[in-house]
Design a protein around this motif. Structure first.
Motif, short mmCIF file in Angstrom:
data_model
loop_
_atom_site.label_atom_id
_atom_site.label_comp_id
_atom_site.label_asym_id
_atom_site.label_seq_id
_atom_site.Cartn_x
_atom_site.Cartn_y
_atom_site.Cartn_z
N LEU A 65 25.06 -34.53 4.28
CA LEU A 65 24.10 -34.76 5.36
C LEU A 65 24.70 -34.35 6.71
N ASP B 290 24.65 -30.65 6.98
CA ASP B 290 23.34 -30.00 6.83
C ASP B 290 23.25 -29.16 5.56
N GLU C 289 15.92 -38.85 -6.50
CA GLU C 289 15.06 -39.87 -5.92
C GLU C 289 14.92 -41.05 -6.88
N GLU D 127 19.64 -34.31 1.21
CA GLU D 127 18.31 -33.74 1.44
C GLU D 127 17.99 -32.63 0.45
#
Length: 333
Positions: free
Chosen positions: A98, A101, A144, A167
């Motif tokens: 994170l 990026d 998830e 992400e």
């Protein structure tokens, strides 16, 4: 062909009187220069309990490197997977990714040093199985929702949700030269790292095996081959060797100690000659020609990790080498 460098180890040679903090300042300075030179990646390595302070904390170091850069890939080459608590590794790697990026590649291997396994309380004979178990654990942790995976080695409820989540996908790269290690990478990971001891032909043979395994299992996802080799870019072959020699041979002696668990006071002449023959060094044109042999054997889709970090050779000297690699070698590839 992509071209990166490292591997940062933050080792302190006996003739180096700097403070340990200076060595980590050097790592971050060199990381910034790698990006400024237009190279593709920067890498750390991992070992524990070394008298010279060999870098042990991969995730904190990668986090600092991520904060110092904007574009380059950063990664572990290689982290000792069986020694990690899987929850903490999943959390820490996701956090680094994170901060970066999405630029993290997590390289893992089974490890080998008996002292490290004994001190961590991990049975060495379980190391391959523990790495094979860790990969799906990480996948579940980064997906998830709940973990949805029951580890064979760690008592973690499968209904927990481990956070943070990255992400995107964090590529996993596995190392090792033995056939089981290579095929484990082919089946479980997005990349394989060829150790520096392998010849071009040895790397090619294993890449062909990887392609065969993935084709047989109809795995058509992205897969990256990484190749490590020590080297240096200088004004001549002789000057390049003299610049890298002391740091290179020092780290090779320390590796023999790490892998054997026994003291190695000095490398014998035959081993020194073997290591010199194995390394890639010389003028930009000479280095380019040797790297081209890998491209010809493996194709353009190879990521070469050219090890220019040799403990104690001098920060300015390493910066100059990094920029020559970026300015004079990379464009020719």
């Amino acid at each position: 062909m992509q071209l990166g460098t490292g591997l940062f180890t933050a080792q302190q040679r006996p003739d180096d009187d700097r403070m340990p903090s200076d060595l980590y300042d050097e790592v971050l300075e060199l990381t910034r220069e790698i990006e400024a030179a237009g190279l593709d990646s920067a890498w750390v390595s991992e070992h524990h309990f070394a008298e010279d302070g060999y870098l042990s904390a991969t995730m904190p170091t990668l986090s600092a490197m991520a904060a110092e850069t904007d574009e380059i890939e950063i990664g572990s080459c290689i982290a000792l997977g069986p020694l990690y608590d899987p929850i903490r590794l999943a959390e820490d790697a996701a956090t680094v990714d994170l901060i970066a990026d999405g630029r993290l590649t997590l390289g893992l291997s089974i490890g080998s040093n008996p002292r490290e396994f004994d001190a961590f309380g991990v049975p060495r004979e379980e190391r391959a199985d523990r790495l094979a178990d860790l990969v799906p654990f990480l996948r579940g942790a980064w997906s998830e929702g709940e973990l949805a995976y029951e580890s064979a080695f760690h008592d973690v409820p499968s209904d927990v949700s481990i956070t943070p989540k990255p992400e995107g996908e964090i590529p996993l790269m596995l190392g090792g030269a033995a056939k089981p290690a290579v095929r484990r990478a082919a089946r479980q990971a997005e990349g394989w790292c060829a150790p520096s001891a392998l010849s071009v032909g040895g790397v090619k043979k294993r890449v062909e095996d990887i392609r065969s395994v993935r084709e047989d299992e109809r795995n058509d996802g992205d897969f990256q081959t990484y190749v490590i080799q020590h080297g240096w870019v200088g004004d001549s072959r002789e000057e390049a060797w003299e610049a890298m020699k002391e740091g290179y041979l020092y780290i090779q002696r320390r590796y023999e100690e790490i892998f054997s668990g026994e003291a190695v006071d000095e490398l014998d002449a035959e081993r020194r000659d073997e290591l010199k023959e194995q390394a890639i060094f010389g003028t930009p044109a000479q280095v380019t020609d040797e790297l081209d042999t890998y491209r010809e054997a493996l194709g353009d889709d190879v990521h070469f990790i050219f090890r220019t970090y040799h403990p104690g050779v001098g920060t300015d000297e390493m910066i100059d080498c990094i920029h020559r690699l970026g300015d004079e070698v990379a464009p020719e590839l």
